[in-house]
Structure formats: C-alpha cells, structure tokens
Design an enzyme around this catalytic site. Structure first.
Site, PDB file in Angstrom:
ATOM      1  N   GLU A   1      24.916  17.609  58.140  1.00  0.00           N
ATOM      2  CA  GLU A   1      26.198  18.150  57.668  1.00  0.00           C
ATOM      3  C   GLU A   1      27.236  18.248  58.784  1.00  0.00           C
ATOM      4  O   GLU A   1      28.416  18.082  58.569  1.00  0.00           O
ATOM      5  CB  GLU A   1      25.979  19.533  57.032  1.00  0.00           C
ATOM      6  CG  GLU A   1      27.240  20.107  56.440  1.00  0.00           C
ATOM      7  CD  GLU A   1      27.000  20.941  55.186  1.00  0.00           C
ATOM      8  OE1 GLU A   1      25.986  20.694  54.483  1.00  0.00           O
ATOM      9  OE2 GLU A   1      27.810  21.817  54.906  1.00  0.00           O
TER      10      GLU A   1
ATOM     11  N   ASP B   1      23.198  20.677  54.325  1.00  0.00           N
ATOM     12  CA  ASP B   1      22.735  22.028  53.989  1.00  0.00           C
ATOM     13  C   ASP B   1      22.154  22.039  52.585  1.00  0.00           C
ATOM     14  O   ASP B   1      22.559  21.266  51.717  1.00  0.00           O
ATOM     15  CB  ASP B   1      23.895  23.029  54.053  1.00  0.00           C
ATOM     16  CG  ASP B   1      24.327  23.280  55.488  1.00  0.00           C
ATOM     17  OD1 ASP B   1      23.587  22.850  56.403  1.00  0.00           O
ATOM     18  OD2 ASP B   1      25.389  23.897  55.684  1.00  0.00           O
TER      19      ASP B   1
ATOM     20  N   TYR C   1      19.336  29.830  57.284  1.00  0.00           N
ATOM     21  CA  TYR C   1      20.584  29.545  56.585  1.00  0.00           C
ATOM     22  C   TYR C   1      21.213  30.828  56.042  1.00  0.00           C
ATOM     23  O   TYR C   1      20.568  31.584  55.315  1.00  0.00           O
ATOM     24  CB  TYR C   1      20.293  28.579  55.433  1.00  0.00           C
ATOM     25  CG  TYR C   1      21.533  27.936  54.881  1.00  0.00           C
ATOM     26  CD1 TYR C   1      22.390  27.228  55.721  1.00  0.00           C
ATOM     27  CD2 TYR C   1      21.852  28.026  53.539  1.00  0.00           C
ATOM     28  CE1 TYR C   1      23.530  26.634  55.228  1.00  0.00           C
ATOM     29  CE2 TYR C   1      22.993  27.433  53.027  1.00  0.00           C
ATOM     30  CZ  TYR C   1      23.837  26.743  53.879  1.00  0.00           C
ATOM     31  OH  TYR C   1      24.966  26.170  53.390  1.00  0.00           O
TER      32      TYR C   1
END
Ligand SMILES: [Zn+2]
Ligand SMILES: [Zn+2]
Length: 944
Positions: free
Chosen positions: A9, A107, A313
């Site tokens: 990403e 992600d 995350y």
C-alpha cells in the site's frame, strides 16, 4: 528479471515486506522516476501511495454555472477513474508486463481491498495472463508476513465493490449538494459551502448539541454536608437525601442538624475493578485524546507505527483477541523494549484469559504491540503512543484490581449523613497501566455508637449544568454508535469540518456558517443532516460485502434518495440562498467603524483581493488593506480588541498554520507607525492627534485638504501644508521602496532556504531600498545578500532598464520611442549624450529630427552640453578627411562614428583609451591615427 511482483500500500511497507521475505538475502533498492522498488532473488516489491487513481465525473461537468450540467445532473453523471500518481501507475504497469505472478499486499480492510483492486485493474490492462493473488495480514511482522505469503488467497471483489460504491456515493452526494448550496448562497472559490454524506449529519450533531446548551435553563439545587474529624483527619459527610430541590427543605434539614454526631453504621465491602478490554480504533482514539492528541494525529501516528512493524493494524472494530494470536510470543518480543520490568510483571502475574470487549470481528485483531521500540527510534509523540498501546496490551493480560470499600453512616439531630472510602488492596492491572486514575480515599476506622466532634454544617447552592460540548474523541464514539462513517474515516470527517470552518475550538462548537448551513438543510431537506440516511447506506455496504446486493443496485437506490432531496431543495432554492446569505453576512462583521460608527466587515473580492471596509461606503471611505487571499482567507475570530472593540482577524490556508493578524486596527496602526515617523514635520504629539482623528497612513495624510486638516489637528494651515507636503514626499519614497521590493520578487526565483525578507533586509543594510540604488549596486553587494553572480548580472541589467526607463520617461521621452531606444541598446540617459544623433537615429530607425529633440531633452536634464548638429555635408566631409589618414578604412569609420568621432579634429581631440574602450579598436592604433593626423597638420602648417 522480476518473476514475482509484490504490490504494497505504501513505500515503507514495501520495504518492510522485502526485508522480511528476503530473509537476509541482499536487497537492491532501485529508483525509477522517483519511485522505489526493492528486489531480492527474482522478487520485487513496490509501494503505492494509497489510492493511485481517483474517481471523478467524466469531462463536461467542471463549469459550476453551466446551464446543462446543473448540480442535480451530477447525480446521474458518469464517472471515470483518473490516475493521480502517474509515475507509480507507469512503473507498476512496466513491472507487471514482465511478471509471472503478482501478489497484492495492501492493507486488509475495505479501503485496502479497493486500493488492491485498482492495482489489479491497472495490471490486467497490460498483462492478461499474469497470476494475481492476495496476501492479507494485520501486522507487518515476520510471523504474519510469512504466514500471509504462504497462504495467499484471491482478491475479495465484493469487499472492493463496497468500497467503490462508497466512493461513488460520496462523490455524487458531496459534489451535487455542495454545488447546489454554494450556488444558491452565491458563494464560490475559497468560500464554497461544502455538504457531505457523512460530514453533514456529523455537523448536525454538533449543532444540535449547541442548541441544547443554549436552550438549557439551569435549575438551582442545594446540598448539605457536615464536617467532622478523627485522628487529625478532616472528614466531610454528605446528607443522604442528596440534592434538595427546595431551598426551604434544605434549610430545615440544616437547622435540624445538631450535635452530637453519632456513628450509626459501618459497612465494609469489596469491589472488583476489571482490567480494561483490548483497544479497537475508537477506544484507542479516546485514550490517545488523554495524551493530548487529536483524533487525526492519533491515527496518523498509529499508522506510522503499523507501517514500521511496531504495532498491529490500527483500523479495527475488534475488541477480542483471536485464538490465532500468539500472546506468548508477543510478550517475548516486547520484553526487549524499555518496558521489560512491566512485561515481566505481567508474565509472572497473568490472568487466566485475556479480557475481551463486546465486539468480535474476523478481519483484524485488536490493536496490540508487535515489536520492541525505543524513544530514540520513534521520537517523543510516537513513543508515547507506542507505550500506550503496549501498556494497554499488558493491562488486558493483567489481573483485576481489588478495592476495599468503607461506608459510614452518621446521625446528627435526626438527619442522616454518610461518608465513603476506598482503598486499593490489590492494584492488579493498575501496576502496568497508569492512564486511568485509581483515586484512593482512606477513612480512619469507626465504631458504631461512637461520638464525633461536630465541626460545621454547610449548605451549598448549586446549579444543574448544561450538557457538555463534544470533544473529538466523544464525537467519534457517538458517530460509531450511530453508524456514521467508518473506523477509517471518522477522524477525517472531523478534520474536514474544522478545515471548512464549520466547527472550531476544543471541545467542538459550530461556527455561524456551520450552523446556518445545517439549519437551512434541516428545514428544507432534513434527510441530509439526519444520521439515518448514512446509516442506511452503511447497511447497504455491508450487504455488498456479503454479496447480498450489487454495487449498481445500491448506487441506484442512493441516486433515488438524492433525487428526492433535490426535489425539496430546488423548490426552495431562493429561500435557502437568501437565508444563508442574510445570516452569514454577520460572520464577516468586525465591529464599529472608528471613523463613522458604521459597521466594519471583511470584504472578499474576485481575484484574491480582500480588505476591511465600512458599511457606509461610499460616504465613509475608511478601509484597511489585507494580504492577498493566497496568503490565507481572512476570517474573524471570537477574540475582541480591548481598545478598538473589533473582532480579531485570522488568515487561514489549507495545509498551513493559520496566520493570526489580531485586531485589524491595531495591526493597521502598527504597520504604518514606522512610515509615519519618516515624516520630518510630524512630532510625537501630532502623531497621537493624527491617530485620534483616524488618520492612520501616510497616504491619508498626503491626500488631506490643508484647511480641514488644520482644523481637525488644531494647527495652523501653514503647518498643515508642510505636513501634507512632507507626507507626499514620504509617500513617493514608500512607493519607490515597494516598487523595488516588487522588482526583487519578480526577478528572483524562489529557492529553498532563502527568503525575500532576508535578501531585502541585507540590501537595506547596504543602503539599497530603491531601484535607483539597485541599478547602481555592484555584484559583490548583491552577492553578500545571497544572490548568485549569474543572477546578479541579470538583475542589475534589468534594474538598469527599469530604472533608466523611469528616468527617461520623466525627462519626457515617450514610451513608444523609449522601447525603440532600449531595443537598440541605449538604456541609460548618459548614452543619449555620448552617441551622435545620427547613430541613434540609424540604430533606432527614428528620424534624426526626433532623435535630436530627445537628445537635447536628456542632455539638458543631465546638464551636459547639447550635441552639435552635424549636417549631411559635414558628415560626408569628415568621412573623406578620415579616409585620408593612414590605416583608416570604411570599417574603422563605422566603428568610430558611434563615439561621435566624425572627423579628423574630433579624433585628434579624443581620449585614445576611452575611444578604444568604446569602439574596440586597440588604443595604440588610435594613437597611431592621432599621430598621423598631427603629422598631417604639422606638414600643412609648414606648407603654409
Ligand atoms: Zn465608516
Ligand atoms: Zn485594536
């Protein structure tokens, strides 16, 4: 040769993934048009920059005022995807052409899946055969990454479609409504009124809260307490009735409260204090707010920590650790962090099962640390966030705390009072999590029947409080409860409301514009400001994710909803527009005009011009200039000047720190003070009187009428005349200075690390403030000011042209002629006097008569002797004469004539070195010619 391409990403995650997967093999970083790739073996990783394409309407919708492309037409407008990161797109496609396998490693959430799908489409466009798979992970750690890449799956197109649907719907709602409202209120440029699908209901909540606060009527109530003392400690016991709503009842109870104060009961208890549950995004943001971080900052830092492998995350709704999470391993890893002692305490005192929250989802685990970090590596803020996440993780593994509670009942004259105490017996999780305060109140031991000293009884009058305004973190919690936005977007929505000047302050309160727009929408199309609509769309997203509905279907329904809103809005366009305009005019008002008592207001004109003007214009011309709007859009703030009673001014610019100007009049006075002191006849006391008469600038003074100025300042007309004349001269000087500053700005290209202000200060200290000085400056002086030699030559040449041009114009050379002189290389006034008329005439193409007139003007001005006018015959005669001299030919004559050497006498009388410099003929040659002429003359005399 790249066989396997991995698409991450961001660049930083591409590098981390390469580091992990290469397992010690050498990684080659390669930069292609500024984009990095990381290769090892036959594998290459590349990072995107989040979205590398964006959706927009197809061409034809850019003109807001178009008759065909109305705001409503945007609802059904077709959209296209446009690359926003062209270099990355080009590189991605170049790499994909040769790849045999591509793994999308963006992600793992809706947004990430959509970013992955965008990459997928770009790759498919150039390579139809390549195998494309997807790696999903919640932390960029060796364990997670290895697992994800050995268990790759397919891209989840349903999840990506949900993201796409959201994008399309947000674009169509935002664009069509923003245009409609802005056009109705006749606002454009930086002043538009934005409306959004999530933004508007969120703003609605803040406005509603403000209205509740305003409508709140405080109620009085009374509280009774009695003070006593035991073992030297003062104890306050409260009346068991709690709040008295009748003053008389409270007073009656107070009067009845009499000694002795007797202990009637002592109750012991125990309280379990549960360890906190794991962090999801919202609880994390709330906790980070206590560290003083705004929601947007907290998320930015957390994302950074994730990218670098320090935490998992940070966008998650999950508050339950999944069974697959290896807690043992995490503890081992973070044991090497600076929190070794706390980690070891937890290892030795672990609770049987970690705490769990209410929500369990399968995408990401709750936020937890994934690797050790140090303050040196992270910097203060990031390290504080890392510590918070780590300690929270430790707390969820720690035992509950235990409190011993004590409740004592007292009786005084039949009135009952109570005091409570609490003592932390087992601190449990508080040992490792100092963020929530564990306040102990330790009471001394009491016995029933015990008599205590009666110190005093207090009756407090209090008022009920209005509900409090939302803090950013409270608002995010409330948005989550209402299903407004997503864990990834909530903080961004709030940041947008702030940047659009709809809300301000901490806690948040609506601005006038924010309120007016919300109320207008509520009145005419309330579905836009109600959370229900947004919630419905969120439900639809969920259905797309679960493949129960298609993207097209959901977008179609959203279109219908929006059309219904437009039916209402369009019917009321004029009312809405007038309403917003009338009510927001006030936001620009600053207070009373110091000159006439009218209303001063900020005015924004086309082309970035903004100033403060009076409502009684043109009768009152008082005004204060403001910097151009590209330096910041002028808005008023709540602060008011004590002296002038005017609201303060702030310049706001997207992505820049706001520039606080403060009171506009104080600022105006300050910035004119220095120039006023340059007026020699303006004494200090006169300067004060000037201010009292509302004359603030040199220009105002210079343009005053002597009689009326004399009257206002109570001075003689003569003094007034002197003052005005002096002001005129200073004004002229100021004008020349500002012209010089503008010249420097126009001719110096901006460069990092050098500011105009610095250069101008340096030049000023060298005495150069005007173009005349600059035109005669030397290169060394400019060099000292930070201008390179090459630039200096150019600047000096240009300054000369501009400055001499002004002088020549002043002397009376018409602009058209001036252009011709400059083009022919005659820039300085001196050059008019040192070149013969016929040379000037020949080179400029103007008639000798005109040129002679100009040359006479200049020479008179410079007080130089007027040039002799040579006739054609004279010139011809001189030419013949010169040709007779040894060594002089036609070429030499042409070189000599621009210097005014048109005959032998002129050549003989001239200064050889000067002529050499002007003509390029070597000086010794000229001396030879002169000697030859002399010889000829001598011979001639002898012959006579
Ligand atoms: Zn006025
Ligand atoms: Zn002021």
């Amino acid at each position: 040769m790249t066989v396997h391409l991995i698409v991450a990403e961001k660049n930083i995650s591409a590098r981390r993934i390469a580091e992990i997967l290469s397992e010690g093999k050498k990684i080659t970083e390669h930069k292609d048009t500024g984009v990095s790739t990381y290769s090892f073996g036959d594998t290459t990783t590349v990072g995107l920059r989040g979205h590398v394409v964006e959706i927009d309407f197809e061409p034809g919708y850019t003109n807001w005022r178009s008759e065909e492309a109305t705001p409503r037409s945007l609802i059904d407008a077709k959209t296209i995807k446009i690359p926003t990161e062209r270099k990355i797109v080009a590189l991605l496609q170049k790499l994909a052409r040769r790849a045999e396998r591509v793994t999308i490693a963006t992600d793992f959430d809706t947004e990430g899946e959509l970013i992955g799908k965008e990459a997928y489409e770009l790759i498919r466009a150039v390579n139809g055969k390549v195998i494309i798979d997807r790696a999903r992970f919640s932390a960029i750690t060796p364990q997670e990454i290895h697992h994800a890449f050995s268990h790759t799956t397919e891209l989840d197109f349903a999840l990506a479609a949900a993201g796409e649907a959201r994008q399309s719907i947000d674009l169509m709602w935002g664009a069509s409504l923003t245009r409609f409202i802005s056009l109705a209120a006749r606002r454009g440029g930086q002043n538009i009124l934005s409306v959004g699908r999530v933004q508007s209901p969120t703003l609605g909540m803040i406005v509603d809260r403000e209205k509740e606060i305003e409508a709140f009527v405080p109620e009085k109530y009374w509280q009774l307490s009695v003070d006593t003392e035991k073992m030297g400690e003062r104890i306050e016991a409260r009346h068991t009735h709690g709040r008295f709503h009748e003053k008389s009842a409270a007073e009656l109870a107070r009067d009845r409260t009499q000694a002795p104060l007797v202990v009637t009961d002592v109750k012991f208890g125990e309280k379990q204090d549960r360890a906190p549950s794991p962090f999801d995004t919202t609880t994390y943001i709330v906790a980070a707010a206590r560290l003083g971080l705004s929601a947007a900052n907290a998320m930015r830092i957390a994302e950074d920590l994730y990218m670098n492998g320090y935490i998992s995350y940070p966008r998650t709704d999950n508050t339950v650790y999944p069974p697959s999470l290896d807690i043992e391993d995490i503890l081992k890893t973070i044991r090497t962090s600076p929190f070794k002692k706390d980690v070891e305490w937890v290892m030795a005192n672990r609770r049987a099962v970690p705490t769990r929250g209410k929500k369990s989802s399968t995408d990401h685990p709750p936020i937890h640390p994934t690797g050790p970090a140090s303050r040196e590596a992270l910097g203060d803020d990031a390290f504080r966030v890392y510590e918070l996440v780590l300690r929270r993780f430790l707390a969820t593994l720690s035992p509950d705390a235990k409190w011993k509670t004590l409740k004592v009942l007292f009786n005084a004259g039949g009135e009952e009072y109570t005091a409570t105490g609490g003592q932390l017996m087992e601190p449990g999780w508080h040992t490792v999590y100092p963020y929530s305060e564990a306040q102990e109140t330790i009471l001394p031991p009491f016995e029933p029947g015990e008599h205590l000293p009666f110190l005093k009884v207090t009756l407090d009058e209090k008022e009920t409080q209005p509900p409090s305004r939302y803090t950013q973190s409270k608002l995010i919690q409330r948005m989550e409860e209402l299903g407004l936005g997503t864990k990834s977007t909530r903080h961004e929505v709030i940041a947008k409301l702030v940047s659009r000047k709809y809300v301000e302050g901490t806690p948040l309160r609506p601005t006038l514009v924010g309120r007016v727009v919300t109320e207008s929408l509520e009145q005419h199309a309330d579905m836009i400001t109600r959370p229900d609509m947004t919630q419905t769309i969120e439900d639809h997203m969920q259905q797309i994710k679960e493949s129960r509905r298609t993207r097209e279907d959901v977008i179609r329904e959203s279109r219908q909803m929006l059309h219904r809103a437009f039916d209402q809005l369009e019917a009321n366009e004029a009312v809405i527009g007038n309403d917003i305009r009338d009510r927001t005019a006030e936001e620009m008002n600053l207070g009373k005009c110091p000159v006439c008592g009218g209303m001063l207001a900020i005015k924004h004109l086309r082309g970035n011009t903004q100033f403060i003007g009076c409502s009684r214009y043109p009768e009152c011309t008082f005004n204060i200039g403001l910097p151009m709007a590209q330096w910041g859009f002028a808005v008023r703030t709540d602060e008011v000047c004590d002296r002038h009673h005017l609201n303060f001014i702030r310049l706001v610019r997207k992505g820049a720190r706001p520039w606080d100007i403060g009171c506009p009049l104080c600022h105006h006075i300050d910035s004119n003070r220095e120039s006023l002191t340059e007026i020699p006849s303006l004494s200090e006391s006169l300067a004060l009187r000037l201010l009292a008469c509302h004359i603030y600038t040199v220009a105002e003074l210079a343009h005053s009428n002597p009689e009326s100025l004399a009257k206002r300042l109570e001075i003689s007309t003569e003094t007034a005349e002197t003052l005005i004349a002096d002001a005129g001269r200073v004004l002229e000087k100021l004008r020349r200075r500002s012209e010089c500053r503008k010249f420097m700005r126009d001719h110096l290209t901006p460069r990092k690390g050098r500011s105009y202000a610095k250069i101008l200060t340096s030049l000023k200290s060298a005495g150069i403030t005007e173009l005349s000085g600059l035109a005669h400056a030397d290169v060394a002086m400019l060099h000292a000011a930070g201008i390179s030699d090459a630039e200096s030559d150019e600047i000096l040449a240009q300054a000369k042209i501009v400055y001499y041009g002004q002088v020549l114009k002043e002397i009376g050379i018409p602009a058209v002629s001036l252009k011709k002189y400059v083009a022919a290389g005659f820039t300085s006034p001196e050059s008019f006097c040192t070149h013969p008329v016929d040379v000037l005439s020949k080179r400029t193409g103007m008639s000798p008569g005109t040129v002679k007139r100009h040359v006479d003007l200049v020479c008179t001005y410079l007080k130089k002797p007027l040039q002799k006018k040579y006739s054609r015959i004279q010139i011809e005669r001189g030419r013949k004469e010169l040709l007779k001299i040894k060594g002089i030919d036609v070429g030499v004559i042409e070189k000599l004539s621009p210097s005014g050497i048109i005959n032998a006498s002129a050549l003989l009388e001239s200064d050889a070195d000067k002529i050499a410099a002007e003509t390029g003929i070597p000086a010794h040659k000229i001396r030879e010619y002169q000697a030859a002429i002399q010889r000829k003359r001598d011979t001639a005399i002898i012959q006579l």
